[in-house]
Design a protein around this motif. Structure first.
Motif, mmCIF file in Angstrom:
data_model
loop_
_atom_site.group_PDB
_atom_site.id
_atom_site.type_symbol
_atom_site.label_atom_id
_atom_site.label_comp_id
_atom_site.label_asym_id
_atom_site.label_seq_id
_atom_site.Cartn_x
_atom_site.Cartn_y
_atom_site.Cartn_z
ATOM 1 N N GLU A 144 -9.260 15.167 4.346
ATOM 2 C CA GLU A 144 -10.439 15.262 3.996
ATOM 3 C C GLU A 144 -10.148 13.615 2.646
ATOM 4 O OE1 GLU A 144 -13.191 19.188 2.881
ATOM 5 O OE2 GLU A 144 -11.009 18.285 1.733
ATOM 6 N N ARG A 145 -9.299 13.911 1.649
ATOM 7 C CA ARG A 145 -8.715 12.683 0.911
ATOM 8 C C ARG A 145 -9.342 11.679 1.444
ATOM 9 N NH1 ARG A 145 -3.551 13.708 -2.746
ATOM 10 N NH2 ARG A 145 -4.397 15.424 -4.111
ATOM 11 N N ARG A 168 -10.352 11.412 4.464
ATOM 12 C CA ARG A 168 -11.560 10.411 4.579
ATOM 13 C C ARG A 168 -13.175 9.468 3.627
ATOM 14 N NH1 ARG A 168 -15.369 15.359 5.463
ATOM 15 N NH2 ARG A 168 -15.243 14.977 3.007
ATOM 16 N N ASP A 169 -12.639 10.123 2.452
ATOM 17 C CA ASP A 169 -13.350 9.940 0.735
ATOM 18 C C ASP A 169 -12.729 8.196 0.312
ATOM 19 O OD1 ASP A 169 -14.740 11.862 1.845
ATOM 20 O OD2 ASP A 169 -14.019 13.819 0.598
ATOM 21 N N HIS A 170 -11.547 8.262 0.820
ATOM 22 C CA HIS A 170 -10.090 7.239 -0.277
ATOM 23 C C HIS A 170 -9.641 5.743 0.532
ATOM 24 C CE1 HIS A 170 -12.037 9.547 -3.663
ATOM 25 N NE2 HIS A 170 -11.630 10.811 -3.040
ATOM 26 N N ALA A 171 -9.577 6.739 2.238
ATOM 27 C CA ALA A 171 -8.587 5.669 2.559
ATOM 28 C C ALA A 171 -9.350 4.502 3.186
ATOM 29 C CB ALA A 171 -8.163 6.028 3.376
ATOM 30 N N ASN A 172 -11.041 4.030 3.182
ATOM 31 C CA ASN A 172 -11.998 3.277 3.724
ATOM 32 C C ASN A 172 -11.590 2.639 5.181
ATOM 33 O OD1 ASN A 172 -13.875 2.868 1.715
ATOM 34 N ND2 ASN A 172 -12.331 1.241 0.733
ATOM 35 N N ASP A 214 0.967 -1.783 0.287
ATOM 36 C CA ASP A 214 0.033 -0.029 -0.304
ATOM 37 C C ASP A 214 0.504 1.177 -0.210
ATOM 38 O OD1 ASP A 214 -3.219 -0.259 -0.695
ATOM 39 O OD2 ASP A 214 -3.220 0.004 2.142
ATOM 40 N N ARG A 237 0.317 3.579 -2.957
ATOM 41 C CA ARG A 237 -1.413 4.397 -2.948
ATOM 42 C C ARG A 237 -1.622 5.316 -1.668
ATOM 43 N NH1 ARG A 237 -6.378 3.050 -0.552
ATOM 44 N NH2 ARG A 237 -5.785 1.981 0.995
ATOM 45 N N LEU A 258 -1.979 9.830 -2.423
ATOM 46 C CA LEU A 258 -2.948 10.326 -1.197
ATOM 47 C C LEU A 258 -2.192 11.929 -0.554
ATOM 48 C CD1 LEU A 258 -5.713 7.415 -0.171
ATOM 49 C CD2 LEU A 258 -5.996 9.043 -1.467
ATOM 50 N N TYR A 283 -6.156 16.503 2.968
ATOM 51 C CA TYR A 283 -5.783 15.723 2.770
ATOM 52 C C TYR A 283 -6.199 14.855 4.168
ATOM 53 C CZ TYR A 283 -1.060 17.216 0.268
ATOM 54 O OH TYR A 283 -0.262 17.714 -0.641
ATOM 55 N N ASP A 342 -12.229 15.896 -4.916
ATOM 56 C CA ASP A 342 -12.293 15.475 -5.850
ATOM 57 C C ASP A 342 -13.412 16.307 -7.038
ATOM 58 O OD1 ASP A 342 -11.549 13.275 -3.803
ATOM 59 O OD2 ASP A 342 -10.518 13.652 -5.320
#
Ligand SMILES: Nc1ncnc2c1ncn2[C@@H]1O[C@H](COP(=O)(O)OP(=O)(O)OP(=O)(O)O)[C@@H](O)[C@H]1O
Length: 356
Positions: A169-170, A172-176, A105, A108, A112, A167, A356
């Protein structure tokens, strides 16, 4: 899903909470001594409370009624503190991979958080904001089921804080990864939070979606009257002459600056003291933003102020007006009115654009 049921006593202080949080970021907000850190420590397994039931997804991390108390390292929880606590003798890559089960990871997460260019550097050479991003990356690379962030931005100045917020926010929205986020800062709550838990004297004063709690007049005493205000969600429609037009559920709103590309989702914080209530659509007023609304309820305080809750589209707005104005306008629930947002109330610091 995170379920936290705790009871604990420290002398006169009694903690007694029952919190259910969904995905995204759960904000624990409350005055000093309300019990935020005690909750975070108990969830992390660092402090054994008198009674505890903690469940994360399908896993029960603690159930004192069954004498179950998982050790911290068995809980798969990542921590981020105020100070980054990086290992000075390791490179950024070494820090990121410390405690990581595998490095698949790395690319990735580095992407991010925009830290790929820093991988060979040592922590001593990083700026405060870069170090904070590396600390976030390290916590995520331990593949946690939950991330606990304990006032992660409190040590940063306003500019660095503004750099890091996108970051978070990212993530929150993409890290699952669900997050439990302790803060004293309502701007962080409004910008990042999914669920808000307001704590007072060891008890949950209010909890619910950030949007609902921030526009709940009953939450105002805990938030403080000057911090009262709603959070609206919308998206960018267009940019004209250095202004951005946003669509929120109740209509269109102009804000200064260019807040994100067209269609970018935004959160807008509208402070109660920056909303004027009019019974007729104002003419010849310099304010750009006038939203048709309905009066939901009126709340008289002890002082000269009163709070009006307005329904604007599917959103609630709070307006702080004087009791005198309230009487002069003889407002009543159900009245059709206009919420006039003073331009200053939607300045850049109160507009939260997503990346995004
Ligand atoms: N180890 C301890 N021994 C005794 N009392 C404690 C201990 N830890 C916390 N307390 C008390 O429990 C109460 C809640 O503390 P806690 O640190 O959880 O509050 P907080 O909301 O995180 O505050 P802050 O925002 O200042 O960090 C406080 O009255 C504190 O003094």
């Amino acid at each position: 899903m995170l379920r936290i049921e705790l009871s604990h006593r420290f002398g006169d202080f009694a903690l007694d909470v029952d919190i259910t949080a969904g995905d995204g970021i759960t904000m624990l907000f409350g005055p000093s001594g309300a019990g935020k850190s005690t909750i975070a420590k108990a969830v992390g397994g660092l402090l054994q409370t008198d009674q505890a039931y903690v469940q994360l997804g399908e896993r029960v991390l603690a159930d004192t009624s069954k004498l179950l108390w998982l050790k911290p390292h068995m809980r798969r929880i990542g921590y981020v503190f105020q100070e980054p606590r990086l290992f000075p003798h390791l490179s950024v890559r070494g820090n990121l991979l410390y405690g990581a089960g595998h490095d698949t990871d790395l690319a990735r997460i580095a992407d991010l958080l925009d830290i790929a260019p820093l991988l060979t550097r040592r922590p001593a050479g990083l700026s405060g904001g870069e170090a904070a991003r590396v600390a976030l990356g390290r916590a995520l690379l331990s593949a946690p089921s939950l991330l606990i962030l304990d006032e992660p931005l409190a040590a940063l100045d306003a500019r660095r804080k503004a750099d890091i917020l996108p970051y978070l926010e990212r993530l929150r929205d993409h890290a699952n990864v669900p997050m439990l986020y302790i803060t004293h800062a309502l701007d962080e709550v409004a910008r990042l939070g999914s669920t808000l838990v307001l704590l007072q004297n060891g008890k949950v004063a209010r909890s619910g979606s950030v949007k609902d709690v921030l526009s709940d007049p009953d939450a105002v005493p805990v938030l403080g009257p000057r911090m009262a205000g709603a959070m609206l969600e919308g998206h960018v429609v267009r940019h004209v002459d250095g202004l951005t037009e946003l669509e929120v559920s109740g209509g269109l709103v102009w804000v200064p600056g260019t807040a994100g590309a067209v269609d970018t989702k935004i959160r807008l914080r509208v402070m109660a003291q920056d909303v004027i209530v009019g019974t007729q659509k104002p003419q010849g007023l310099s304010a750009l933003n006038i939203l048709p609304a309905k009066v939901v309820s009126l709340h008289r305080g002890d002082g000269p102020g009163a709070l009006v809750v307005l329904q604007s589209g599917t959103d609630r707005l709070l307006a702080r007006i004087t009791q005198r104005s309230l009487d002069e306008m003889s407002l009543a629930p159900g009245d059709a009115v206009y919420g006039i947002l003073k331009t200053v109330s939607v300045g850049p610091t109160d507009v939260f654009a997503g990346l995004d």
